[in-house]
Design an enzyme around this catalytic site. Structure first.
Site, mmCIF file in Angstrom:
data_model
loop_
_atom_site.group_PDB
_atom_site.id
_atom_site.type_symbol
_atom_site.label_atom_id
_atom_site.label_comp_id
_atom_site.label_asym_id
_atom_site.label_seq_id
_atom_site.Cartn_x
_atom_site.Cartn_y
_atom_site.Cartn_z
ATOM 1 N N GLU A 1 0.872 3.894 1.824
ATOM 2 C CA GLU A 1 1.318 4.306 3.158
ATOM 3 C C GLU A 1 2.470 3.437 3.653
ATOM 4 O O GLU A 1 3.453 3.952 4.212
ATOM 5 C CB GLU A 1 0.154 4.227 4.163
ATOM 6 C CG GLU A 1 -1.020 5.118 3.824
ATOM 7 C CD GLU A 1 -2.096 4.434 2.986
ATOM 8 O OE1 GLU A 1 -3.245 4.908 3.006
ATOM 9 O OE2 GLU A 1 -1.794 3.419 2.309
ATOM 10 N N HIS B 1 0.849 -1.189 0.000
ATOM 11 C CA HIS B 1 0.000 0.000 0.000
ATOM 12 C C HIS B 1 0.886 1.241 0.000
ATOM 13 O O HIS B 1 2.022 1.207 0.495
ATOM 14 C CB HIS B 1 -0.885 0.028 1.248
ATOM 15 C CG HIS B 1 -1.970 -0.986 1.251
ATOM 16 N ND1 HIS B 1 -3.116 -0.838 2.005
ATOM 17 C CD2 HIS B 1 -2.110 -2.172 0.603
ATOM 18 C CE1 HIS B 1 -3.906 -1.877 1.816
ATOM 19 N NE2 HIS B 1 -3.311 -2.701 0.977
ATOM 20 N N CYS C 1 -2.591 -0.282 7.447
ATOM 21 C CA CYS C 1 -1.794 0.944 7.404
ATOM 22 C C CYS C 1 -1.966 1.773 8.676
ATOM 23 O O CYS C 1 -1.011 2.381 9.161
ATOM 24 C CB CYS C 1 -2.148 1.755 6.163
ATOM 25 S SG CYS C 1 -1.685 0.886 4.637
ATOM 26 N N CYS D 1 -6.342 2.094 5.691
ATOM 27 C CA CYS D 1 -7.009 0.857 6.090
ATOM 28 C C CYS D 1 -6.483 0.406 7.457
ATOM 29 O O CYS D 1 -5.599 1.036 8.042
ATOM 30 C CB CYS D 1 -6.749 -0.216 5.037
ATOM 31 S SG CYS D 1 -5.027 -0.802 5.018
#
Length: 160
Positions: free
Chosen positions: A53, A51, A84, A81
């Site tokens: 992040e 992801h 993260c 999410c």
């Protein structure tokens, strides 16, 4: 101040968009310097942890030479999410600034609130809604085009 760094995160989101990845971008900032960047690479790397992040946080930790990012601000185009958000706590990020909410998977304001859990030894400050319309628009455009492409491919398959 926040809008300038969010624009850089949006540039990262656009990189993901151009690669056919879900267009989320993130940048880690220390002082006034970007020390980590990331955009979604889940499909490209075949890695569900890739992801935006996570990639930005890892790069920031390498830059600093420490996993503790106590003075770092993370900018993300979309509400993080659960994975993260947990990483933000584990990396001990000072501040999260995000653009648009993610009502389906968001784990800061939309459902869970992982980053401000009283039982954790670290809590992350949060600023939300920075350039929210622009952050939402790139996501909506991506998924609209994806649906249209699937619809078109489905219709073509029936003709063959």
């Amino acid at each position: 101040m926040h809008t300038g760094f969010m624009r850089i995160a949006l540039e990262e989101a656009n990189k993901a968009y151009l690669k056919g990845e879900v267009p989320i971008g993130a940048v880690a900032v220390l002082g006034r310097q970007v020390i980590g960047r990331g955009h979604n690479l889940r499909e490209s790397l075949n890695d569900s942890t890739a992801h935006a992040e996570m990639l930005a946080l890892r790069e920031a930790a390498r830059f600093i030479g420490d996993w503790r990012l106590n003075e770092v601000i993370l900018y993300s185009t979309i509400e993080p999410c659960a994975m993260c958000s947990g990483a933000l706590v584990q990396f001990r990020v000072k501040l999260l600034v995000y653009g648009a909410p993610d009502v389906k998977f968001g784990a800061v304001d939309s459902g869970l609130d992982i980053v401000r859990q009283a039982r954790f030894n670290h809590r992350v400050e949060v600023v939300s809604g920075v350039l929210a319309d622009e952050c939402r628009e790139i996501m909506q455009r991506f998924f609209r085009e994806l649906r249209e492409k699937k619809k078109y491919n489905g219709e073509m398959a029936e003709l063959v």
